[in-house]
Design a protein around this motif. Structure first.
Motif, PDB file in Angstrom:
ATOM      1  N   PHE A 149      17.489   0.238   3.273  1.00  0.00           N
ATOM      2  CA  PHE A 149      16.962   0.658   1.977  1.00  0.00           C
ATOM      3  C   PHE A 149      15.973   1.787   2.211  1.00  0.00           C
ATOM      4  O   PHE A 149      15.504   1.998   3.334  1.00  0.00           O
ATOM      5  N   ILE A 150      15.699   2.505   1.127  1.00  0.00           N
ATOM      6  CA  ILE A 150      14.728   3.597   1.233  1.00  0.00           C
ATOM      7  C   ILE A 150      13.453   3.139   0.544  1.00  0.00           C
ATOM      8  O   ILE A 150      13.448   2.893  -0.674  1.00  0.00           O
ATOM      9  N   ASP A 151      12.409   2.997   1.303  1.00  0.00           N
ATOM     10  CA  ASP A 151      11.118   2.614   0.736  1.00  0.00           C
ATOM     11  C   ASP A 151      10.425   3.865   0.195  1.00  0.00           C
ATOM     12  O   ASP A 151      10.458   4.919   0.846  1.00  0.00           O
ATOM     13  N   ALA A 152       9.805   3.730  -0.972  1.00  0.00           N
ATOM     14  CA  ALA A 152       9.194   4.899  -1.617  1.00  0.00           C
ATOM     15  C   ALA A 152       8.100   5.532  -0.755  1.00  0.00           C
ATOM     16  O   ALA A 152       7.838   6.733  -0.867  1.00  0.00           O
ATOM     17  N   LEU A 153       7.464   4.759   0.103  1.00  0.00           N
ATOM     18  CA  LEU A 153       6.410   5.323   0.960  1.00  0.00           C
ATOM     19  C   LEU A 153       6.807   5.385   2.424  1.00  0.00           C
ATOM     20  O   LEU A 153       6.434   6.306   3.138  1.00  0.00           O
ATOM     21  N   VAL A 196       6.153  -3.487  -5.631  1.00  0.00           N
ATOM     22  CA  VAL A 196       5.088  -2.836  -4.856  1.00  0.00           C
ATOM     23  C   VAL A 196       4.314  -3.968  -4.196  1.00  0.00           C
ATOM     24  O   VAL A 196       3.792  -4.845  -4.884  1.00  0.00           O
ATOM     25  N   ARG A 197       4.275  -3.989  -2.885  1.00  0.00           N
ATOM     26  CA  ARG A 197       3.604  -5.095  -2.188  1.00  0.00           C
ATOM     27  C   ARG A 197       3.200  -4.644  -0.797  1.00  0.00           C
ATOM     28  O   ARG A 197       3.490  -3.515  -0.379  1.00  0.00           O
ATOM     29  N   GLY A 198       2.540  -5.531  -0.063  1.00  0.00           N
ATOM     30  CA  GLY A 198       2.005  -5.171   1.253  1.00  0.00           C
ATOM     31  C   GLY A 198       3.105  -4.947   2.285  1.00  0.00           C
ATOM     32  O   GLY A 198       4.169  -5.575   2.245  1.00  0.00           O
ATOM     33  N   ILE A 199       2.803  -4.056   3.221  1.00  0.00           N
ATOM     34  CA  ILE A 199       3.794  -3.698   4.245  1.00  0.00           C
ATOM     35  C   ILE A 199       4.096  -4.875   5.189  1.00  0.00           C
ATOM     36  O   ILE A 199       5.115  -4.875   5.873  1.00  0.00           O
ATOM     37  N   MET A 223       8.269  -0.351  -2.768  1.00  0.00           N
ATOM     38  CA  MET A 223       7.186   0.467  -2.207  1.00  0.00           C
ATOM     39  C   MET A 223       6.268  -0.494  -1.455  1.00  0.00           C
ATOM     40  O   MET A 223       5.709  -1.418  -2.047  1.00  0.00           O
ATOM     41  N   HIS A 224       6.180  -0.292  -0.143  1.00  0.00           N
ATOM     42  CA  HIS A 224       5.314  -1.173   0.654  1.00  0.00           C
ATOM     43  C   HIS A 224       4.056  -0.413   1.042  1.00  0.00           C
ATOM     44  O   HIS A 224       4.124   0.648   1.661  1.00  0.00           O
ATOM     45  N   ILE A 225       2.940  -0.986   0.657  1.00  0.00           N
ATOM     46  CA  ILE A 225       1.660  -0.297   0.869  1.00  0.00           C
ATOM     47  C   ILE A 225       0.947  -0.874   2.100  1.00  0.00           C
ATOM     48  O   ILE A 225       1.257  -1.983   2.535  1.00  0.00           O
ATOM     49  N   PRO A 226       0.005  -0.121   2.655  1.00  0.00           N
ATOM     50  CA  PRO A 226      -0.663  -0.610   3.869  1.00  0.00           C
ATOM     51  C   PRO A 226      -1.353  -1.943   3.621  1.00  0.00           C
ATOM     52  O   PRO A 226      -1.832  -2.189   2.515  1.00  0.00           O
ATOM     53  N   VAL A 227      -1.380  -2.763   4.647  1.00  0.00           N
ATOM     54  CA  VAL A 227      -2.210  -3.966   4.523  1.00  0.00           C
ATOM     55  C   VAL A 227      -3.601  -3.623   5.033  1.00  0.00           C
ATOM     56  O   VAL A 227      -3.780  -2.676   5.801  1.00  0.00           O
ATOM     57  N   ILE A 228      -4.541  -4.383   4.607  1.00  0.00           N
ATOM     58  CA  ILE A 228      -5.914  -4.146   5.014  1.00  0.00           C
ATOM     59  C   ILE A 228      -6.206  -5.071   6.186  1.00  0.00           C
ATOM     60  O   ILE A 228      -5.937  -6.265   6.119  1.00  0.00           O
ATOM     61  N   THR A 229      -6.717  -4.495   7.235  1.00  0.00           N
ATOM     62  CA  THR A 229      -7.012  -5.315   8.412  1.00  0.00           C
ATOM     63  C   THR A 229      -8.523  -5.376   8.637  1.00  0.00           C
ATOM     64  O   THR A 229      -9.274  -4.518   8.155  1.00  0.00           O
ATOM     65  N   ASN A 230      -8.950  -6.377   9.352  1.00  0.00           N
ATOM     66  CA  ASN A 230     -10.363  -6.435   9.727  1.00  0.00           C
ATOM     67  C   ASN A 230     -10.553  -5.630  11.018  1.00  0.00           C
ATOM     68  O   ASN A 230      -9.617  -5.028  11.541  1.00  0.00           O
ATOM     69  N   THR A 231     -11.773  -5.616  11.517  1.00  0.00           N
ATOM     70  CA  THR A 231     -12.048  -4.761  12.677  1.00  0.00           C
ATOM     71  C   THR A 231     -11.326  -5.225  13.937  1.00  0.00           C
ATOM     72  O   THR A 231     -11.193  -4.492  14.895  1.00  0.00           O
ATOM     73  N   MET A 282      -5.929   5.191 -13.705  1.00  0.00           N
ATOM     74  CA  MET A 282      -4.599   5.388 -14.316  1.00  0.00           C
ATOM     75  C   MET A 282      -4.284   6.874 -14.460  1.00  0.00           C
ATOM     76  O   MET A 282      -3.150   7.292 -14.276  1.00  0.00           O
ATOM     77  N   GLU A 283      -5.304   7.645 -14.782  1.00  0.00           N
ATOM     78  CA  GLU A 283      -5.059   9.089 -14.954  1.00  0.00           C
ATOM     79  C   GLU A 283      -4.862   9.802 -13.615  1.00  0.00           C
ATOM     80  O   GLU A 283      -4.262  10.868 -13.555  1.00  0.00           O
ATOM     81  N   ASN A 284      -5.405   9.231 -12.559  1.00  0.00           N
ATOM     82  CA  ASN A 284      -5.394   9.953 -11.276  1.00  0.00           C
ATOM     83  C   ASN A 284      -4.513   9.317 -10.202  1.00  0.00           C
ATOM     84  O   ASN A 284      -4.540   9.745  -9.050  1.00  0.00           O
ATOM     85  N   TRP A 285      -3.766   8.296 -10.569  1.00  0.00           N
ATOM     86  CA  TRP A 285      -2.961   7.555  -9.580  1.00  0.00           C
ATOM     87  C   TRP A 285      -1.904   8.454  -8.937  1.00  0.00           C
ATOM     88  O   TRP A 285      -1.078   9.041  -9.613  1.00  0.00           O
ATOM     89  N   GLN A 286      -1.977   8.545  -7.621  1.00  0.00           N
ATOM     90  CA  GLN A 286      -0.986   9.335  -6.878  1.00  0.00           C
ATOM     91  C   GLN A 286      -0.519   8.541  -5.662  1.00  0.00           C
ATOM     92  O   GLN A 286      -1.113   8.635  -4.582  1.00  0.00           O
ATOM     93  N   PRO A 287       0.534   7.748  -5.826  1.00  0.00           N
ATOM     94  CA  PRO A 287       0.966   6.895  -4.716  1.00  0.00           C
ATOM     95  C   PRO A 287       1.332   7.691  -3.471  1.00  0.00           C
ATOM     96  O   PRO A 287       1.181   7.192  -2.350  1.00  0.00           O
ATOM     97  N   GLY A 288       1.753   8.933  -3.641  1.00  0.00           N
ATOM     98  CA  GLY A 288       2.117   9.755  -2.480  1.00  0.00           C
ATOM     99  C   GLY A 288       0.972   9.910  -1.499  1.00  0.00           C
ATOM    100  O   GLY A 288       1.174  10.103  -0.299  1.00  0.00           O
TER     101      GLY A 288
END
Ligand code: GLU
Length: 302
Positions: A149-153, A196-199, A223-231, A282-288
């Motif tokens: 599949f082609i993921d949007a990101l 849209v969910r975590g990678i 669209m899979h977005i980065p997950v947030i990791t701790n240090t 909402m006005e400035n959202w740029q998923p790219g």
């Protein structure tokens, strides 16, 4: 027939009630919400409450309360995935009847000797041709072709399921429906067109697409977005002891989430009222802008 492209956008956030919302889940909620709103879409909230042993008492109420206090507005009533139980069971029955799935009685010990891949045990189909009686898990037969599949990101993702996961479980031996099957049936039932969910879930997507194909469902866009990791590089979550986000620092935490999504919020945004913060987003959202970021380390507000 309506093609996916002609369907109105329907997105969703689908937390499991295994604990409070932490910063990583907030970021996923923010991204799916903004992406839905930017596409004039609907945004559904589905509580994935089909694994009682993993649930934490009070987590559902806490999640709903937190989302409300952060100003999320979902469309329609909250969906409880457990209400789709009959549809989940019907899908398993259909796959069994069609010869696409089979009962498996392999024990943990049997599985322990099998090769392990990044997706876990690679099951070679030992029980495919066995007559199995008594308690059994149900596995889906995987084919020897690539699922793509082609993921949007993240671009093109491809897995060869037979060699990478083998026949995977769609219903557990304890009778519970496995996540892979449940999410596919629920997404179809709820008319979801965009996920849209975590990678961290991207490795599951080819298995879900394989199930969609078997069940004759439309494949949503992903669209899979980065997950947030701790240090320490660990994904924030219950297992790494990430604390729940506080309803007391809504503005700061929201703006922090936009920063983690690389949206570049203005410095004074956190001092604005909550509705102005959302309006800006909402006005400035740029998923790219989040493209290519695989994981984001955070040291604050977690
Ligand atoms: N319920 C899953 C979780 O909380 C997410 C499911 C999904 O987005 O596909 O991790």
């Amino acid at each position: 027939m309506q093609t996916r492209e002609s369907l109105p956008y329907v997105g969703r956030f689908a937390p499991s009630p295994t604990g409070p919302l932490h910063l990583g889940s907030l970021v996923a909620a923010v991204a799916s919400y903004l992406q839905a709103r930017a596409n004039n879409g609907r945004w559904l909230l589905r509580i994935e409450d089909i694994d009682p042993p993993r649930e934490q008492a009070g987590a559902t109420d806490l999640i709903l309360h937190t989302l409300e206090s952060y100003g999320f507005e979902w469309d329609g009533d909250v969906i409880f995935q457990s209400d789709a139980h009959d549809a989940h069971e019907a899908a398993v029955a259909l796959l069994l009847k069609g010869g696409h799935a089979y009962p498996c009685c392999c024990s943990r010990r049997d599985l322990a000797d099998l090769p392990q891949g990044p997706l876990g045990t690679i099951y070679p189909g030992t029980c495919r041709d066995r007559t199995v009686r008594g308690d059994a898990a149900i596995r889906i037969k995987t084919g020897d072709h690539a699922t793509r599949f082609i993921d949007a990101l993240q671009g093109e993702i491809s897995q060869q399921l037979e060699s990478e996961s083998g026949d995977f479980i769609i219903k557990r031996r304890d009778g519970l429906i496995a996540y892979q099957l449940a999410v596919v049936v629920s997404d179809d039932l709820d008319g979801i067109t965009e996920i849209v969910r975590g990678i961290d879930l991207i490795d599951s997507t080819p298995r879900q697409i394989a199930l969609q194909h078997r069940l004759g469902f439309r494949t949503p866009r992903y669209m899979h977005i980065p997950v947030i990791t701790n240090t320490r590089g660990e994904k924030l979550g219950k297992s790494t002891g990430a604390p729940g986000i506080s309803p007391d620092f809504v503005a700061d935490t929201l703006v922090h989430a936009f920063t983690l999504l690389n949206q570049g919020p203005p410095e004074d945004l956190a001092r604005k009222p909550r509705q102005d913060i959302w309006l800006w987003a909402m006005e400035n959202w740029q998923p790219g802008k989040i493209s290519g970021v695989k994981s984001v380390v955070t040291t604050t507000l977690t």
